[in-house]
Every structure is written in structure tokens, then in C-alpha cells.
Design a protein around this motif. Sequence first.
Motif, short mmCIF file in Angstrom:
data_model
loop_
_atom_site.label_atom_id
_atom_site.label_comp_id
_atom_site.label_asym_id
_atom_site.label_seq_id
_atom_site.Cartn_x
_atom_site.Cartn_y
_atom_site.Cartn_z
N GLY A 182 -4.60 6.41 -8.07
CA GLY A 182 -4.56 6.60 -6.63
C GLY A 182 -3.20 6.99 -6.09
N SER A 183 -2.14 6.81 -6.87
CA SER A 183 -0.83 7.22 -6.39
C SER A 183 -0.78 8.74 -6.32
N ILE A 184 0.05 9.27 -5.46
CA ILE A 184 -0.02 10.68 -5.11
C ILE A 184 0.17 11.62 -6.31
N GLN A 185 1.08 11.32 -7.21
CA GLN A 185 1.30 12.22 -8.35
C GLN A 185 0.14 12.16 -9.34
N ALA B 51 0.82 -1.21 0.00
CA ALA B 51 0.00 0.00 0.00
C ALA B 51 0.86 1.26 0.00
N VAL B 52 1.89 1.29 0.83
CA VAL B 52 2.76 2.47 0.90
C VAL B 52 3.46 2.70 -0.43
N ASN B 53 3.97 1.65 -1.02
CA ASN B 53 4.69 1.78 -2.29
C ASN B 53 3.75 2.23 -3.41
N TYR B 54 2.50 1.74 -3.38
CA TYR B 54 1.54 2.17 -4.41
C TYR B 54 1.22 3.64 -4.24
N PHE B 55 1.08 4.09 -3.01
CA PHE B 55 0.84 5.51 -2.75
C PHE B 55 1.93 6.36 -3.38
N LYS B 56 3.16 5.91 -3.28
CA LYS B 56 4.29 6.71 -3.76
C LYS B 56 4.53 6.56 -5.26
N THR B 57 4.39 5.36 -5.79
CA THR B 57 4.82 5.14 -7.18
C THR B 57 3.85 4.31 -8.01
N GLY B 58 2.65 4.05 -7.53
CA GLY B 58 1.70 3.21 -8.25
C GLY B 58 1.34 3.77 -9.61
N ALA B 59 0.99 2.89 -10.55
CA ALA B 59 0.70 3.31 -11.92
C ALA B 59 -0.69 3.91 -12.07
N GLY B 60 -1.63 3.55 -11.17
CA GLY B 60 -3.00 4.01 -11.30
C GLY B 60 -3.22 5.40 -10.71
#
Length: 423
Positions: free
Chosen positions: A260-263, A249-258
Motif C-alpha cells: 500500500g505504500s506509494i512506491q 498512516a502518513v508514514n506508511y503511505f510514504k515508506t511502508g513495507a507493504g
Amino acid sequence: MSRTSPHQHLHTGELSRRGLLKTAGGLTAAVALGAASAVTTAVAATTADAAPATFTHPGMLHNAGDINRAKVRVAAGTDPWLSGWNRLTANSHSASTWTPNPQATVYRGSGYPENYGLLYNDIAAAYQNALRWVVGGTSANADCAVRILNAWADTLTSIQGNADRFLAAGIYGWTFCQAAELMRGYAGFDLAAFQQMMVNVFYPLNNQFLTQHNGACITNYWANWDLCNMASVMAIGILTDDAAKYDQAVNYFKTGAGNGSIQNAVPFLYSGVDGYDLGQWQESGRDQGHTIMGMGQMGAICEMAWNQGDDLYSYDSRRFFKAAQYVAKYNLGLDVPYTTYTWGSGTNCSQQSQTVIGSGSRGQIRPVWAMLHFHYNRRLYLDDKYISQMYYNLVAPEGGGGDYGSTSGGYDQLGFGTLMYAK
């Protein structure tokens, strides 16, 4: 005013909360954190933290300090905690006489025998009774919460429906875990059975969505779809002391492709808008009901991570803070800048665009602002002008499930932030 695209911003770094806790140790670090965080925006970025060697319990939306503060303040009859408590006890879901209605299969989606309302109502009842137990100490409420949790753990075997089944697995996954975390260790609660239900019924759908997105273009689904499933994975990881799930979950928040990631959730930044930095939310061109929902979903992820020693609230130069300010400002009736948002939809990534901000449901009241205000303003001492106005002028004291309508939108957040987050 300048605008930064998601590919142009700088990772200026943020203080590693776990690093601070390890360095300073325990309560001393926690006390020092607010002041330290306010002056560390130039600290070099650190590498992603791994999950804690030992998970903190309770350590999801509420930690031991939150609970003790609410308990002491309510007992003393001090506002705003007392007003938050009165909203809790006035809610019918908080009654210790609530009778659970567990189902073997939960359905969400048109064309199916939808019964998911039974689940979200029972989750609200379990959570609210758990709050009454940990804050008020009434065993009847604890027993009620345990009855609900055990009944579903003994009965639920699958979540079905159209694509909306992924929303159900996400939203009800992370919210259900909150009640279980509060009741951890209470006599009669079958934690092992509940953990098994979360791992076997909820997590597979959460993981399937985050890795496959229902076979659609990666940008097809709105940010909330990712966020609720990320929150569920994180909550299940904490509940089961599973470092791999927490890190997922933490890694998806930071770098996830979808989305929902922060960027991707905050695709455009604006600096110096009437003296404040703002961030456009991914669903802002859609409508404000879903946009405000996003504040609650991402807020829940950040609060859970915070209580495990990870500061996602401040990740990427406080990108989420800028988005929350943007969303609050617009929903207060004020103007905000907007950049055309373009994305790929369907299975072939057919291009779609939103050229203006969505005014639907503008100013909608959802119990998401207390968590954000008391973090950014009271923990970090930041000027959260628009968030604080949204909270104090329109929302406070926050209620919860059952106070904001009878449909699913009224249950997407658990609420009662005045009681549990006021500082």
C-alpha cells in the motif's frame, strides 16, 4: 518512452501544503495553492510533516468549504451540483426512515456466518443521510444518521472471520468515520461512544494487519488490503484527534513495507507515453475492478491528508497522479505499457508473476473519479486527460452505495463526488 523501477526514481519534492498554509495563512493560502502547486515541482523535498497541532474539523473527505459550496450551489439549482444532489436524494439509503440493524459481531469470510452486508448498508445510509443534512439542512436526515451511528456504537464489539476480517475493519473503518465526522457536534450524537468503538474494535485489526500482515510474506496481500487499513487508521486519528495514528498512516503511505505504500503500489513509471507520464498500478495484472478500487482507497487517503494540510496527492513527483492516468487510460479501452510484475506470496514468499495486464472488469464503473479529477485538474490545473475522460464520459454525475450493485464492491467507496467535489 522510459521506464523507472521503484528503486530508481527521484524524489524531486513537492510543496508542503501545511507549510504554505502556515506561511500565507488561512483562506489566502488556500486560494493561492492551486497556482502555486502547478509551478513547484522542483522545490526541494521537505522532511515528513508531523500531524497538525490542531486537527481541522470537518476534515476527512469533506472540509467546510466543500460543504458550503455544495449547499450554495444546490440551493441555487446549479449543475453539476444539482445533478449530484438528485442522485443522492434518489438513493434509497438516503431516506430518513432508514432503520439501522446493528450487530454485536460482524463476520466477513467464507466459513463464517457472514453478515457484513448489514454494516456496509448502514454505513451508506449514515453517510448519505449526513450529506443530506449538511447540504440540505433537513433535521430528519440528521436524526437518522445519528440513530445509525449511535446504534452501532452501542452494539458492535468485534469483527471476526478469516483474513477478510482485515478488509472489513479497513473498508468499513474509514467509511464509517466519514459519517461520524459530518455529524460531529450534532445534538444527540454520542461521539465519545463512537470514537471508543473505532479505537477498540476497528483500530486493533487495522494496526495488526499493517504491522504483521496476517503472518504472511510482506508482499502477499494486494495493495488494497494495506490501503483500506491505512485509510481507517488515518480516519480514526482525525476523528479522535490522535496525532500518533494520523502519523502512522502518513508514514506508511510514504515508506511502508507493504504494497500500500506509494512506491510499492505504483512499482513502474513510464515517461512520455503519447505525451503523458503514467504509472503501473500494483494490481493491474490482477483485474480492473480491484485496480479501480485502489484509486478510491488511495484517493481517500490523499483527500483526508489534504484536508489536514498534507499533500500526499503530489508526493513523490505526483506518483499517484501518474497511476490514476494509467488506470483511467486502460479502462477507457486504450493501450498502456505493462511490465511483468513479480512478488512473493504465502508465508514462504513463493514467487509469482503476472506477465500481462488483467482485462477482467475492464471499464467497470465505480464512483472514484470525481475526487481525482477535481483535485488534479481544478485545484492544480493539470492536464488529466484520461481521468477527466473517465469521469465525464462514463461516470458523471456520481452516485454512491446502492447505485453500483448490491454486493460489497458497490459499497467500497462512498461516492457522490459530483455533489461534493465539483469546482
